[in-house]
Write a protein that holds these residues in place. Sequence first.
Motif, PDB file in Angstrom:
ATOM      1  N   VAL A  56      -3.425   9.089   4.249  1.00 44.07           N
ATOM      2  CA  VAL A  56      -3.361   8.022   3.258  1.00 44.07           C
ATOM      3  C   VAL A  56      -2.924   6.773   4.012  1.00 44.07           C
ATOM      4  CG1 VAL A  56      -2.294   7.220   1.119  1.00 44.07           C
ATOM      5  CG2 VAL A  56      -2.787   9.655   1.428  1.00 44.07           C
ATOM      6  N   ASP A  57      -3.826   5.807   4.096  1.00 37.94           N
ATOM      7  CA  ASP A  57      -3.608   4.604   4.901  1.00 37.94           C
ATOM      8  C   ASP A  57      -3.170   3.445   4.019  1.00 37.94           C
ATOM      9  OD1 ASP A  57      -3.843   2.414   6.656  1.00 37.94           O
ATOM     10  OD2 ASP A  57      -5.984   2.233   6.222  1.00 37.94           O
ATOM     11  N   ARG A  58      -2.007   2.885   4.342  1.00 35.86           N
ATOM     12  CA  ARG A  58      -1.494   1.750   3.594  1.00 35.86           C
ATOM     13  C   ARG A  58      -1.148   0.580   4.509  1.00 35.86           C
ATOM     14  NH1 ARG A  58       0.067   2.642  -1.622  1.00 35.86           N
ATOM     15  NH2 ARG A  58       1.894   1.299  -1.426  1.00 35.86           N
ATOM     16  N   ILE A  59      -1.623   0.600   5.781  1.00 34.30           N
ATOM     17  CA  ILE A  59      -1.226  -0.451   6.711  1.00 34.30           C
ATOM     18  C   ILE A  59      -2.327  -0.917   7.658  1.00 34.30           C
ATOM     19  CG2 ILE A  59      -0.317   1.151   8.438  1.00 34.30           C
ATOM     20  CD1 ILE A  59       1.280  -2.210   7.543  1.00 34.30           C
ATOM     21  N   SER A  60      -3.423  -0.190   7.795  1.00 36.79           N
ATOM     22  CA  SER A  60      -4.401  -0.548   8.825  1.00 36.79           C
ATOM     23  C   SER A  60      -5.064  -1.904   8.582  1.00 36.79           C
ATOM     24  CB  SER A  60      -5.479   0.530   8.966  1.00 36.79           C
ATOM     25  OG  SER A  60      -6.368   0.500   7.879  1.00 36.79           O
TER      26      SER A  60
END
Length: 102
Positions: A58-62
Amino acid sequence: MSAIAPNPIGLLDGREYSFPPAFIARVNEKGAPHGIKAEMVAWGGTRMTEAAKYSVIVDRISHEVEFYRASLKHAVLQGTYVINNPFWWAADDKFFNYAVAT
């Protein structure tokens, strides 16, 4: 015959304080009976020959850190499902291009 536990669900985030621990705790609570666990993504460098460490990330910063976008694209090529598609970014990067070529 014993079941093989899946790779963990990884959470990749920035300086958030309430969501990450709550998300990880909830996944671990609900997933425990099924052998599913969640943890913060732990990456040092990313090697092209390295096997996937996570089943799902779960990506919340890329969107803010370019290295993470490249690493997430590589993880997808290794079979990881990434929530918040790193391929939406228009700029190609050499790491991904070489990963596709191999």
